[in-house]
Design a protein around this motif. Structure first.
Motif, PDB file in Angstrom:
ATOM      1  N   ASP A   1       0.845  -0.951  -0.199  1.00 32.90           N
ATOM      2  CA  ASP A   1       0.053   0.021  -0.015  1.00 32.90           C
ATOM      3  C   ASP A   1       0.880   1.367  -0.106  1.00 32.90           C
ATOM      4  OD1 ASP A   1       0.982   0.048   2.491  1.00 32.90           O
ATOM      5  OD2 ASP A   1      -0.933  -0.011   3.638  1.00 32.90           O
ATOM      6  N   GLU A   2       0.345   2.470  -0.114  1.00 28.83           N
ATOM      7  CA  GLU A   2       0.929   3.811  -0.092  1.00 28.83           C
ATOM      8  C   GLU A   2       2.151   3.735   0.766  1.00 28.83           C
ATOM      9  OE1 GLU A   2      -2.439   3.203   0.478  1.00 28.83           O
ATOM     10  OE2 GLU A   2      -3.542   5.033  -0.448  1.00 28.83           O
ATOM     11  N   ALA A   3       1.659   3.606   2.153  1.00 30.41           N
ATOM     12  CA  ALA A   3       2.679   3.888   3.072  1.00 30.41           C
ATOM     13  C   ALA A   3       3.871   2.950   2.948  1.00 30.41           C
ATOM     14  CB  ALA A   3       2.137   3.626   4.488  1.00 30.41           C
ATOM     15  N   ASP A   4       3.758   1.617   2.488  1.00 28.28           N
ATOM     16  CA  ASP A   4       4.844   0.859   2.269  1.00 28.28           C
ATOM     17  C   ASP A   4       5.575   1.190   1.162  1.00 28.28           C
ATOM     18  OD1 ASP A   4       4.508  -1.281   4.095  1.00 28.28           O
ATOM     19  OD2 ASP A   4       3.266  -2.684   2.952  1.00 28.28           O
TER      20      ASP A   4
ATOM     21  N   ALA B   1       5.914   4.224   0.044  1.00 29.93           N
ATOM     22  CA  ALA B   1       6.783   5.558   0.283  1.00 29.93           C
ATOM     23  C   ALA B   1       7.802   5.102   1.371  1.00 29.93           C
ATOM     24  CB  ALA B   1       5.758   6.339   1.292  1.00 29.93           C
ATOM     25  N   GLY B   2       7.695   4.054   2.017  1.00 32.95           N
ATOM     26  CA  GLY B   2       8.897   3.615   2.652  1.00 32.95           C
ATOM     27  C   GLY B   2       9.818   2.903   2.283  1.00 32.95           C
TER      28      GLY B   2
ATOM     29  N   ARG C   1     -10.307   1.687   5.816  1.00 38.61           N
ATOM     30  CA  ARG C   1     -10.526   3.249   5.604  1.00 38.61           C
ATOM     31  C   ARG C   1     -11.672   3.871   5.716  1.00 38.61           C
ATOM     32  NH1 ARG C   1      -5.730   3.826   1.123  1.00 38.61           N
ATOM     33  NH2 ARG C   1      -4.161   2.361   2.307  1.00 38.61           N
TER      34      ARG C   1
ATOM     35  N   ARG D   1      -0.231   9.516   3.770  1.00 36.52           N
ATOM     36  CA  ARG D   1      -0.040   7.949   3.584  1.00 36.52           C
ATOM     37  C   ARG D   1       1.458   8.049   2.650  1.00 36.52           C
ATOM     38  NH1 ARG D   1      -4.000   4.772   4.995  1.00 36.52           N
ATOM     39  NH2 ARG D   1      -6.139   5.724   5.073  1.00 36.52           N
ATOM     40  N   PHE D   2       1.315   9.114   1.660  1.00 34.83           N
ATOM     41  CA  PHE D   2       2.402   9.132   0.641  1.00 34.83           C
ATOM     42  C   PHE D   2       3.480   9.566   1.195  1.00 34.83           C
ATOM     43  CE2 PHE D   2      -1.233   9.321  -2.435  1.00 34.83           C
ATOM     44  CZ  PHE D   2      -1.287   8.036  -2.856  1.00 34.83           C
ATOM     45  N   LEU D   3       3.608  10.099   2.324  1.00 37.99           N
ATOM     46  CA  LEU D   3       4.816  10.314   3.156  1.00 37.99           C
ATOM     47  C   LEU D   3       5.422   9.135   3.908  1.00 37.99           C
ATOM     48  CD1 LEU D   3       4.398  14.053   4.486  1.00 37.99           C
ATOM     49  CD2 LEU D   3       5.658  13.162   2.658  1.00 37.99           C
ATOM     50  N   GLY D   4       4.540   7.902   3.850  1.00 37.87           N
ATOM     51  CA  GLY D   4       5.056   6.737   4.562  1.00 37.87           C
ATOM     52  C   GLY D   4       4.514   6.412   5.751  1.00 37.87           C
ATOM     53  N   TYR D   5       3.452   7.587   6.497  1.00 36.50           N
ATOM     54  CA  TYR D   5       2.799   7.292   7.420  1.00 36.50           C
ATOM     55  C   TYR D   5       1.880   6.168   7.312  1.00 36.50           C
ATOM     56  CZ  TYR D   5       5.366  11.473   9.578  1.00 36.50           C
ATOM     57  OH  TYR D   5       6.423  12.056   9.741  1.00 36.50           O
ATOM     58  N   ARG D   6       1.715   5.244   8.395  1.00 38.35           N
ATOM     59  CA  ARG D   6       0.571   4.182   8.396  1.00 38.35           C
ATOM     60  C   ARG D   6      -0.474   5.093   9.173  1.00 38.35           C
ATOM     61  NH1 ARG D   6       0.195   0.301   6.317  1.00 38.35           N
ATOM     62  NH2 ARG D   6       1.857  -0.536   5.160  1.00 38.35           N
TER      63      ARG D   6
END
Ligand SMILES: Nc1ncnc2c1ncn2[C@@H]1O[C@H](COP(=O)(O)OP(=O)(O)OP(=O)(O)O)[C@@H](O)[C@H]1O
Ligand SMILES: [Mg+2]
Lengths: 583, 262, 383
Positions: free
Chosen positions: B90-93, B95-96, C156, C248-253
């Motif tokens: 998903d997005e967060a992964d 981005a990680g 979500r 989210r696109f910054l990587g935060y869950r």
């Protein structure tokens, strides 16, 4: 401060309960027949009921002068019972039965129960009950109290077992030959219940005369039950089992089941097989019943949700005052009915019909006022809209409470909505049926309006792309107001219908709001068909859970299911896709 | 929630070239029957900068949505580095893993200050407990200062980002992207809302970044694309129409027909 | 390190608030216990209890603000957490009654004897110990919130959908707690409490003590909220509120952040409920009513969401008004409350605390160029 905690949606919870309780049997023939079969001591309360019934019957007949002569014949025939040997009495009983007059029933009952007495002084016959040192006398035809008599003044008319059987048969024949089909039906049903083996002949005679097919069918079943209880041949009994098996309702099943356990070997086997077959068909009827109750509850949910499907589903406005629109509709029905009651009592049946457009108008206007006054300032701020409309709902509730008082108001049912009919083994009440029909009609009308009319097209244009619609010259503020008015008006119409099955009180709307939102979200926001399917499937699910879980737990389970469902498919069963939704 | 280091294992046998960072093969996406991406294939190497152009609705933004996990492809292969299958994350992964993105419509945290926007984007541990007990160190402060002067917003560091102009938001978003320090930067229409001078500066900045990072830029502004001076991919109706240098693709008949005009 | 964690976010306003709260926590009991009943400054016990109740409401409002004001999750089900905490405390208080109930059963509460139950249900075990009950008042709401949030946030579910299902959640609990066979006293709930920790619940001293405990709990929760909201985590929460997808696109869950703050908030609400019950002397299923949750939302809204002092102020003001109205003009209270909902959302979207400084600034200095605050704007979709 708030309405008392148990704000359970009464109609929602009771929807099935009300529908499931079949109307109480109007006739009390059951106890009468049973009274003949019971030992005298137990028969007393039954007799009392019988007396009451007879009184009513008597009163209805008393006015007829033409029958005065008949009464004389009857009285003579009854008086004749007091004379002669058992053999002669038996003949006279038959003669009395042959008159075919149900007014003879109390006398015969009393005779069988040992309560019929002859006055030594003049040979007159009375129903007597011991009171104090003597007896209290009742005239056997008019059933009027005619004073008391000492122990020595009256003499019991004696009967033996053989006579008792004759009396029983005569009684059965008398009621089975009543002129009113409802009474014949009740008599046949009573025999079906008591399974009196002696009644076969009386039933045969009655069947020969019977013209009403519905009554005849019950008589057939009663005859089969009687045959099984009698000492008739195995072939006849076997045929009886088949007949009952074909009937297939719970009563028939109980009769056949008793044969399965108690009858002799070949019959028992046949009965066992028949019971198995009937159980299967019973299970099917149970399913059908649950579906019907479920549809009935579903139609209530649909009514409650259908306006919301417009305001929330199509417009995306979270209107927490939606329930109050329903409530206002119900109060409009109350007002209109009051008006009819005062001005044109004869037309009261049409009050509800007039209330529909009235409610649409009232709640539609209130809706437009809310949209213009509050909601339009909160455009695209759904959470704030939620709070503001909640405030509106508090004000509307309290307003109605102040105007009409906090207690429940009664909105009567027009005559065409009361009563019930049988469909196979289902009892379907008319008001539930009408509400189902009405909700579907309303739904169809709404779909047609959205699909086919220009206004519907405009609504869809504005909700799908507001800016584009505006640039094409559509006056979006006007459309917003009218759309909200439409949704509110429909909620009001629903309120009129719901006033038929729910208490009309200021809290009426509160009980629907959560259900309505659940239905719309479950069905898929913005999808009217989804709302229909959502309402019906939630209603049915609820009713299928109820037998196992009870009404409250079933509701809780459905709520929990919905909560989980929304997590799986946040956009409902029939989700719209696309970028418009994501914004 | 540990930070995912991109699992690059140099010693492993590799079906593709070693310097492939992003690999798309036969990717298709449909919305209600509308084919937004149609069998799209593309390869971006490490430290490569790629410009993507194409008419409105060609699927450029959708391609970025697919890479960053916002939209799931209906079919196709999407690989990052040697081993990571992006369709499973998903997005967060994602981005990680080191894929950063700037949106077509600049999106910053409006009620946070410019400085906080950058601080939130700074590379670091992303778990809630790490965030709860996070203490801003000197190196972080230094990095934020550097970025602020790079994107020329130092004088507005304490202002809420909601009050910035469109161009300033673009810059802030670029700054946030740099703060993330991803391996791959996806940049959607960076020059929109910028002055010519700023556009030139942006091109300069991107070229600079591309020395150490992979960059995919979507842009309609041809002067900007020319200034980048990199390989160009032309998208049309969800698939690649042409690929090569800007001069090469501008000469392509089909490209002229559907996009550039005469 | 720990001290820094709790203090680095404290502003002057926060210190002032804490000082006032501490003063009230000392002064109110002192005015009640220390002065004779006839003294003009004497505080009657009912007033102490009423203020203590307001403090627990304030704690509930603070909990709600943490999720709504800072993370944009509008919960219409916080009354459920509050009531669960209340029930946990109520169970302790029930068991403290011991053999003094009407039926005199040493172990079973009256309503169980009435229902002809033979033994204590397993989930009532251990509630005779205060620490267990207090822990449960935190753990049960926390656990429910965690499970609920785990599903909801992972899927979500957000915005009004989440609001609606939180409302459904508290509604389902309402229905459940009405059932006698749940073992929580059904319709009547739990009441007729005698003592807490050995102190007579009717005595002035106990009531003053409960007030002080409520003030202490509110103060601690306030400090915790300051620490959370001023940390990096707090900034992420606000980021989620304003542009969830961007976060989210910054990587935060995002779901983990929401789950964290949602659970903490539920536990705070549970604590509030646990302090509420001994002061009002009863807990029944009515506390689960969705209307209660929504009313708590208006406390936050009017005080100012996204500020920490606001909800406390809002809870106090609204409930004071409610007490006054329901005594003086009971008919008008719902009109007033309804109007309040409308007025606040239309004219005071940031609440008193959020709007006053701005109004103040505008009034005092024309040159103050307050930058436009985007808090009330619709969160921009990351696209
Ligand atoms: N979530 C969605 N739902 C429905 N349609 C979508 C969705 N996302 C994209 N589309 C459609 O897919 C097509 C490609 O859109 P996309 O935004 O990728 O184009 P683009 O190349 O970025 O265009 P532009 O240059 O205008 O930014 C468009 O027709 C768009 O309407
Ligand atoms: Mg695009």
């Amino acid at each position: 401060m708030y309405p008392p905690p148990p704000t359970l949606p009464r109609a929602a919870l009771n929807a099935g309960a009300a529908a499931s309780a079949p109307p109480a049997p109007k006739s009390s023939r059951g106890p009468m027949i049973r009274a003949c079969l019971l030992p005298p001591a137990q028969a007393i309360p039954a007799l009392r009921a019988l007396l009451l019934l007879a009184l009513v019957l008597g009163a209805s007949l008393a006015g007829s002068l033409a029958r005065a002569e008949e009464s004389a014949d009857l009285r003579a025939a009854i008086a004749a019972l007091a004379k002669g040997s058992f053999a002669e009495t038996e003949k006279r009983i038959a003669a009395l039965a042959a008159l075919g007059d149900a007014r003879a029933v109390p006398a015969l009952e009393a005779l069988a129960g040992g309560d019929l007495y002859r006055r030594e002084a003049d040979g007159a016959v009375f129903i007597a009950r011991s009171a104090g040192g003597g007896y209290r006398l009742t005239e056997p035809l008019s059933l009027q109290d005619v004073g008391t008599a000492g122990r020595r003044e009256v003499k019991k008319i004696r009967v033996n077992n053989r006579l008792r059987r004759t009396i029983r048969a005569a009684l059965g024949a008398l009621t089975l030959s009543a002129s009113d089909p409802a009474r014949r039906l009740a008599a046949a049903k009573a025999i079906l219940k008591t399974r009196d083996g002696e009644a076969v002949e009386a039933l045969d005679q009655a069947l020969a005369r019977e013209t009403d097919p519905q009554v005849a069918a019950v008589m057939q079943a009663a005859r089969a039950a009687a045959v099984l209880a009698s000492d008739r041949s195995a072939e006849e009994k076997s045929a009886a089992i088949d007949l009952l098996a074909a009937r297939g309702d719970r009563e028939a099943m109980a009769i056949v089941a008793s044969i399965a356990t108690a009858g002799d070997a070949p019959l028992a086997a046949q009965a066992k097989a028949a019971v198995a077959r009937m159980e299967r068909s019973q299970a099917l009827w149970d399913v059908a019943r649950n579906i019907w109750y479920g549809l009935s509850l579903g139609s209530v949910l649909l009514l409650a949700a259908i306006g919301l499907a417009i305001t929330f589903g199509v417009m995306g406005v979270i209107n927490m005052a939606h329930g109050e629109m329903v409530m206002l509709g119900a109060y409009t029905a109350f007002m209109v009915q009051g008006l009819f009651g005062a001005l044109a009592p004869g037309l009261i049946d049409y009050a509800l019909v007039v209330a529909l457009p009235a409610a649409f108008l009232v709640t539609g206007l209130v809706g437009i006022a809310i949209e213009r006054g509050v909601i339009r300032f909160l455009h695209a701020r759904p959470l704030e809209t939620l709070l503001a409309t909640w405030g509106v709902s508090l004000i509307l509730q309290q307003g109605v409470r102040t105007l009409f008082g906090p207690t429940n108001r009664e909105v009567g049912s027009p005559s065409f909505m009361s009563g019930a009919f049988e469909l196979g083994q289902l009892t379907i009440t008319y008001n539930r049926l009408w509400i189902l029909v009405f909700s579907l009609t309303l739904f169809a009308a709404l779909i047609a309006a959205m699909r086919k009319t220009r206004f519907g097209l405009t609504i869809r244009a504005v909700t799908q792309n507001r800016r584009m619609a505006a640039s094409m010259g559509i006056r979006t503020p006007l459309v917003d107001a009218l759309t909200f008015g439409l949704g509110s008006g429909i909620a009001g119409i629903a309120g009129v219908a719901l006033s038929q099955i729910d208490n009309v009180s200021p809290n009426l709307g509160q009980s629907y709001i959560i259900d309505s939102f659940m239905v719309v979200v479950f069905g898929g926001v913005g999808n009217l068909w989804g709302t229909l399917l959502g309402a019906m499937s939630l209603g049915i699910a609820n009713k299928f859970l109820e037998p196992f879980a009870g009404a409250v737990l079933a509701k809780i389970l459905v709520l929990v299911f919905l909560i989980l469902f929304i997590q799986k498919r946040p956009r409902g069963l029939f989700a719209l896709k696309g970028r418009a939704v994501e914004a | 929630m540990p930070h995912h280091a991109p699992p690059t294992m140099p010693g492993q046998p590799d079906p593709h070239r070693h310097d492939t960072l992003l690999y798309l093969d036969g990717v298709s996406v449909a919305f209600d029957g509308f084919q937004a991406l149609n069998n799209l294939s593309m390869v971006v190497a490490r430290t490569e900068m790629r410009a993507v152009i194409g008419p409105n609705g060609a699927g450029k933004t959708t391609m970025m949505d697919v890479i960053t996990g916002k939209t799931r492809p209906d079919s196709g292969t999407l690989r990052f580095g040697e081993t990571i299958d992006l369709t499973r994350h998903d997005e967060a992964d994602i981005a990680g893993f080191g894929i950063g993105r700037k949106f077509q419509k600049p999106t910053v945290f409006e009620s946070h200050t410019v400085e906080d926007n950058l601080a939130l984007a700074l590379k670091g541990r992303r778990g809630p407990f790490a965030a709860l007990f996070h203490v801003t160190g000197d190196d972080e402060r230094q990095r934020i200062d550097d970025l602020l002067s790079l994107i020329r917003l130092a004088h507005l560091r304490a202002a809420p980002a909601g009050g910035l102009s469109h161009g300033q938001k673009q810059w802030l978003e670029i700054g946030m992207l740099l703060a993330q320090d991803p391996q791959l930067l996806l940049i959607d229409e960076p020059a929109a809302g910028m002055t010519d001078a700023e556009t030139a500066a942006t091109a300069e900045l991107l070229r600079d970044i591309a020395r150490t990072h992979s960059v995919v830029v979507v842009e309609h502004d041809m002067a900007f694309v020319r200034a980048l001076d990199v390989k160009v991919t032309v998208l049309h109706e969800g698939s690649v129409l042409a690929e090569g240098s800007l001069d090469h693709v501008s000469a392509n008949r089909k490209v002229i027909d559907v996009y550039l005009g005469r | 390190m720990t001290r820094r964690f709790f203090t680095h976010g404290m502003t002057r306003g926060s210190w002032v608030f804490l000082a006032l709260l501490a003063a009230a926590g000392v002064l109110v009991p002192a005015l009640n216990l220390g002065l004779p009943a006839g003294h003009p400054l004497h505080m009657p016990t009912y007033a102490v209890t009423l203020s203590g109740k307001y403090l627990t409401y304030a704690l509930l409002a603070l909990a709600l603000d943490l999720v709504w004001g800072y993370c944009g999750i509008l919960s219409l089900g916080h009354a459920a957490f509050f009531a669960l905490g209340g029930y946990a405390m109520g169970m302790y208080l029930m068991r403290q009654i011991g053999p003094r109930g009407v039926y005199g059963d040493p172990l079973l509460p009256d309503f169980m004897v009435f229902l002809d139950w033979q033994e204590l249900p397993w989930y009532w075990l251990g509630f005779d110990a205060f620490p267990v009950a207090l822990a449960m008042a935190l753990v049960v709401p926390g656990l429910l919130a965690f499970v609920f949030g785990w599903f909801a946030f992972r899927a979500r579910v957000g915005g009004v959908y989440l609001s609606i299902i939180t409302q459904a959640m508290t509604y389902a609990l309402l229905l459940a707690f009405f059932r006698n066979d749940m073992g929580f006293g059904g319709n009547n709930g739990l009441t007729d409490f005698k003592e807490i920790l050995g102190f007579d619940l009717q005595s002035d001293a106990t009531r003053a003590g409960l007030f002080a405990a409520s003030a202490l709990a509110l103060g601690l929760a306030f400090v915790l909220c300051v620490a959370i909201t001023s940390s990096r985590l707090g900034k992420v929460l606000v980021a989620v509120r304003d542009a969830e997808s961007r976060t989210r696109f910054l990587g935060y869950r995002v779901e983990h952040y929401k789950l964290f703050v949602w659970t903490v908030s539920a536990m705070m609400a549970g604590l509030a409920g646990a302090l509420y019950v001994p002061q009002v002397g009863i807990i029944n299923p009515g506390e689960f009513a969705p209307a209660n949750s929504i009313e708590a939302v208006i406390w936050v809204a009017i005080g100012g969401r996204g500020t920490l002092v606001g909800p406390v102020l809002g809870a106090g003001l609204v409930n004071f008004a409610k007490s006054w109205f329901t005594a003086a003009l009971p008919e008008l209270w719902l009109f007033a409350l309804g109007a309040l909902f409308i007025a606040v959302t239309l004219f005071l979207p940031k609440g008193l605390v959020g709007s006053l400084p701005r109004l103040w600034a505008n009034a005092t200095s024309a040159r103050s160029k307050a930058p436009p605050d985007a808090r009330t704007k619709a969160p921009a979709a990351a696209e």
